[in-house]
Scaffold this motif. Structure first.
Motif, PDB file in Angstrom:
ATOM      1  N   LEU A  23      -0.678   4.093   3.940  1.00  0.00           N
ATOM      2  CA  LEU A  23      -1.517   3.071   4.518  1.00  0.00           C
ATOM      3  C   LEU A  23      -2.124   2.030   4.179  1.00  0.00           C
ATOM      4  O   LEU A  23      -2.679   0.726   5.596  1.00  0.00           O
ATOM      5  CB  LEU A  23      -3.408   3.822   3.171  1.00  0.00           C
ATOM      6  CG  LEU A  23      -3.353   5.406   3.368  1.00  0.00           C
ATOM      7  CD1 LEU A  23      -4.284   5.787   2.048  1.00  0.00           C
ATOM      8  CD2 LEU A  23      -3.572   5.330   5.315  1.00  0.00           C
ATOM      9  N   PHE A  24      -1.878   0.906   2.971  1.00  0.00           N
ATOM     10  CA  PHE A  24      -1.795  -0.166   3.090  1.00  0.00           C
ATOM     11  C   PHE A  24      -0.841  -1.087   4.101  1.00  0.00           C
ATOM     12  O   PHE A  24      -1.363  -2.222   4.787  1.00  0.00           O
ATOM     13  CB  PHE A  24      -0.909  -0.759   1.078  1.00  0.00           C
ATOM     14  CG  PHE A  24      -1.091  -2.214   1.318  1.00  0.00           C
ATOM     15  CD1 PHE A  24      -2.758  -3.115   0.864  1.00  0.00           C
ATOM     16  CD2 PHE A  24       0.166  -2.746   1.826  1.00  0.00           C
ATOM     17  CE1 PHE A  24      -2.277  -4.081   1.039  1.00  0.00           C
ATOM     18  CE2 PHE A  24      -0.205  -3.687   1.256  1.00  0.00           C
ATOM     19  CZ  PHE A  24      -1.346  -4.748   0.445  1.00  0.00           C
ATOM     20  N   LEU A  25      -0.264  -0.816   4.669  1.00  0.00           N
ATOM     21  CA  LEU A  25       0.929  -1.048   5.567  1.00  0.00           C
ATOM     22  C   LEU A  25       0.522  -1.425   6.769  1.00  0.00           C
ATOM     23  O   LEU A  25       1.113  -1.821   7.354  1.00  0.00           O
ATOM     24  CB  LEU A  25       2.157  -0.390   5.474  1.00  0.00           C
ATOM     25  CG  LEU A  25       3.200  -0.983   4.174  1.00  0.00           C
ATOM     26  CD1 LEU A  25       4.421  -0.199   4.274  1.00  0.00           C
ATOM     27  CD2 LEU A  25       3.217  -2.697   4.054  1.00  0.00           C
ATOM     28  N   THR A  26      -0.317   0.161   6.741  1.00  0.00           N
ATOM     29  CA  THR A  26      -0.776   0.172   8.335  1.00  0.00           C
ATOM     30  C   THR A  26      -2.492  -0.181   8.781  1.00  0.00           C
ATOM     31  O   THR A  26      -3.385   0.117  10.186  1.00  0.00           O
ATOM     32  CB  THR A  26      -0.983   1.711   8.952  1.00  0.00           C
ATOM     33  OG1 THR A  26      -1.514   2.255   8.019  1.00  0.00           O
ATOM     34  CG2 THR A  26       0.548   2.070   9.489  1.00  0.00           C
ATOM     35  N   ASN A  27      -2.744  -0.921   7.586  1.00  0.00           N
ATOM     36  CA  ASN A  27      -4.829  -1.512   7.378  1.00  0.00           C
ATOM     37  C   ASN A  27      -5.076  -0.061   7.542  1.00  0.00           C
ATOM     38  O   ASN A  27      -6.156  -0.941   8.263  1.00  0.00           O
ATOM     39  CB  ASN A  27      -4.391  -2.596   8.180  1.00  0.00           C
ATOM     40  CG  ASN A  27      -3.374  -3.640   8.173  1.00  0.00           C
ATOM     41  OD1 ASN A  27      -3.464  -4.397   6.883  1.00  0.00           O
ATOM     42  ND2 ASN A  27      -3.277  -4.441   9.489  1.00  0.00           N
ATOM     43  N   LYS A  28      -4.540   0.001   7.173  1.00  0.00           N
ATOM     44  CA  LYS A  28      -6.057   1.654   7.372  1.00  0.00           C
ATOM     45  C   LYS A  28      -6.284   2.098   5.346  1.00  0.00           C
ATOM     46  O   LYS A  28      -6.887   3.404   4.921  1.00  0.00           O
ATOM     47  CB  LYS A  28      -5.700   3.154   7.558  1.00  0.00           C
ATOM     48  CG  LYS A  28      -4.757   3.144   8.777  1.00  0.00           C
ATOM     49  CD  LYS A  28      -4.132   3.986   9.268  1.00  0.00           C
ATOM     50  CE  LYS A  28      -3.824   4.442  10.478  1.00  0.00           C
ATOM     51  NZ  LYS A  28      -2.504   5.285  11.232  1.00  0.00           N
ATOM     52  N   MET A  29      -6.147   0.768   4.934  1.00  0.00           N
ATOM     53  CA  MET A  29      -6.760   1.316   3.099  1.00  0.00           C
ATOM     54  C   MET A  29      -8.398   0.829   3.380  1.00  0.00           C
ATOM     55  O   MET A  29      -8.823   0.468   2.630  1.00  0.00           O
ATOM     56  CB  MET A  29      -6.500   0.312   2.255  1.00  0.00           C
ATOM     57  CG  MET A  29      -5.931   0.515   1.041  1.00  0.00           C
ATOM     58  SD  MET A  29      -4.821   1.537   1.056  1.00  0.00           S
ATOM     59  CE  MET A  29      -4.338   1.283  -0.949  1.00  0.00           C
ATOM     60  N   HIS A  30      -8.675   1.941   3.808  1.00  0.00           N
ATOM     61  CA  HIS A  30     -10.504   2.260   3.291  1.00  0.00           C
ATOM     62  C   HIS A  30     -10.936   3.638   3.279  1.00  0.00           C
ATOM     63  O   HIS A  30     -10.192   4.596   3.161  1.00  0.00           O
ATOM     64  CB  HIS A  30     -11.273   2.528   4.712  1.00  0.00           C
ATOM     65  CG  HIS A  30     -10.552   2.682   5.344  1.00  0.00           C
ATOM     66  ND1 HIS A  30     -11.088   4.320   6.627  1.00  0.00           N
ATOM     67  CD2 HIS A  30      -9.892   2.701   6.767  1.00  0.00           C
ATOM     68  CE1 HIS A  30     -10.078   4.294   7.647  1.00  0.00           C
ATOM     69  NE2 HIS A  30      -9.827   3.810   7.813  1.00  0.00           N
ATOM     70  N   ARG A  31     -12.087   4.218   2.607  1.00  0.00           N
ATOM     71  CA  ARG A  31     -12.066   5.165   1.902  1.00  0.00           C
ATOM     72  C   ARG A  31     -12.517   6.183   2.622  1.00  0.00           C
ATOM     73  O   ARG A  31     -11.603   7.346   2.157  1.00  0.00           O
ATOM     74  CB  ARG A  31     -14.030   4.875   1.680  1.00  0.00           C
ATOM     75  CG  ARG A  31     -14.542   6.265   0.636  1.00  0.00           C
ATOM     76  CD  ARG A  31     -15.631   6.152   0.381  1.00  0.00           C
ATOM     77  NE  ARG A  31     -15.996   7.168  -0.520  1.00  0.00           N
ATOM     78  CZ  ARG A  31     -16.904   8.022  -0.927  1.00  0.00           C
ATOM     79  NH1 ARG A  31     -16.868   6.867  -2.081  1.00  0.00           N
ATOM     80  NH2 ARG A  31     -16.794   8.701  -1.294  1.00  0.00           N
ATOM     81  N   LYS A  32     -12.381   6.665   4.860  1.00  0.00           N
ATOM     82  CA  LYS A  32     -12.245   7.763   5.036  1.00  0.00           C
ATOM     83  C   LYS A  32     -10.883   7.580   4.434  1.00  0.00           C
ATOM     84  O   LYS A  32     -10.331   9.321   4.806  1.00  0.00           O
ATOM     85  CB  LYS A  32     -12.928   7.548   6.442  1.00  0.00           C
ATOM     86  CG  LYS A  32     -12.758   8.359   7.296  1.00  0.00           C
ATOM     87  CD  LYS A  32     -13.814   8.480   8.180  1.00  0.00           C
ATOM     88  CE  LYS A  32     -13.667   8.971   9.798  1.00  0.00           C
ATOM     89  NZ  LYS A  32     -12.712  10.707   9.170  1.00  0.00           N
ATOM     90  N   ALA A  33      -9.904   7.221   4.303  1.00  0.00           N
ATOM     91  CA  ALA A  33      -8.174   7.655   5.269  1.00  0.00           C
ATOM     92  C   ALA A  33      -8.199   8.280   3.063  1.00  0.00           C
ATOM     93  O   ALA A  33      -7.396   9.562   4.005  1.00  0.00           O
ATOM     94  CB  ALA A  33      -7.098   6.282   5.393  1.00  0.00           C
ATOM     95  N   TRP A  34      -9.033   7.987   2.600  1.00  0.00           N
ATOM     96  CA  TRP A  34      -8.842   8.458   0.853  1.00  0.00           C
ATOM     97  C   TRP A  34      -9.551  10.238   0.848  1.00  0.00           C
ATOM     98  O   TRP A  34      -8.732  11.499   1.299  1.00  0.00           O
ATOM     99  CB  TRP A  34      -9.027   7.574   0.149  1.00  0.00           C
ATOM    100  CG  TRP A  34      -8.346   6.398  -0.576  1.00  0.00           C
ATOM    101  CD1 TRP A  34      -8.064   5.617   0.397  1.00  0.00           C
ATOM    102  CD2 TRP A  34      -6.630   7.010  -1.107  1.00  0.00           C
ATOM    103  NE1 TRP A  34      -7.008   4.877  -0.551  1.00  0.00           N
ATOM    104  CE2 TRP A  34      -5.719   5.975  -0.842  1.00  0.00           C
ATOM    105  CE3 TRP A  34      -6.133   8.250  -1.303  1.00  0.00           C
ATOM    106  CZ2 TRP A  34      -4.498   5.860  -1.382  1.00  0.00           C
ATOM    107  CZ3 TRP A  34      -4.828   8.515  -1.331  1.00  0.00           C
ATOM    108  CH2 TRP A  34      -3.771   7.249  -1.827  1.00  0.00           C
ATOM    109  N   ILE A  35     -10.313  10.064   1.890  1.00  0.00           N
ATOM    110  CA  ILE A  35     -11.393  11.742   1.843  1.00  0.00           C
ATOM    111  C   ILE A  35      -9.896  12.651   2.984  1.00  0.00           C
ATOM    112  O   ILE A  35     -10.486  13.575   2.440  1.00  0.00           O
ATOM    113  CB  ILE A  35     -12.141  10.821   2.878  1.00  0.00           C
ATOM    114  CG1 ILE A  35     -13.208  10.450   1.613  1.00  0.00           C
ATOM    115  CG2 ILE A  35     -13.376  12.857   2.605  1.00  0.00           C
ATOM    116  CD1 ILE A  35     -14.544  10.112   1.856  1.00  0.00           C
ATOM    117  N   ASP A  36      -9.892  11.896   4.030  1.00  0.00           N
ATOM    118  CA  ASP A  36      -9.179  12.938   5.016  1.00  0.00           C
ATOM    119  C   ASP A  36      -8.057  12.968   4.084  1.00  0.00           C
ATOM    120  O   ASP A  36      -6.916  13.527   5.907  1.00  0.00           O
ATOM    121  CB  ASP A  36      -9.028  11.462   6.316  1.00  0.00           C
ATOM    122  CG  ASP A  36     -11.105  12.561   6.946  1.00  0.00           C
ATOM    123  OD1 ASP A  36     -11.453  12.639   6.218  1.00  0.00           O
ATOM    124  OD2 ASP A  36     -10.456  11.539   7.369  1.00  0.00           O
TER     125      ASP A  36
END
Length: 88
Positions: A23-36
């Protein structure tokens, strides 16, 4: 004993750390990524890695089967560490 528990905890958390790195390397480090997050598969992967860690550690252990534990003791003023003696 604490070393074994700590090692297994790290092995269990390894898939979660890899997912966080993804997630960090693809710049998707946000809350929705962790919820899903695929938590079910991450837990299964963590358990599999942990079981393989147990199996690996049991195979690299060079203590003889059926041996007798001799605790640490003093001999001629020198500390002899604890060891497992092979059966005779």
């Amino acid at each position: 004993m604490i070393r074994i528990i700590f090692t297994q905890l790290i092995l269990f958390l390894l898939p979660f750390l890899v997912y966080a790195g993804y997630l960090f390397l693809t710049n998707k480090m946000h809350r929705k990524a962790w919820i899903d997050a695929p938590r079910y598969w991450l837990v299964i992967a963590g358990l599999v890695v942990s079981v393989f860690g147990f199996l690996f550690m049991s195979q690299i252990n060079n203590n003889p089967l059926g041996g007798t534990y001799v605790p640490a003791h003093m001999e001629n003023g020198k500390l002899i560490p604890g060891q497992i003696k092979a059966p005779e």
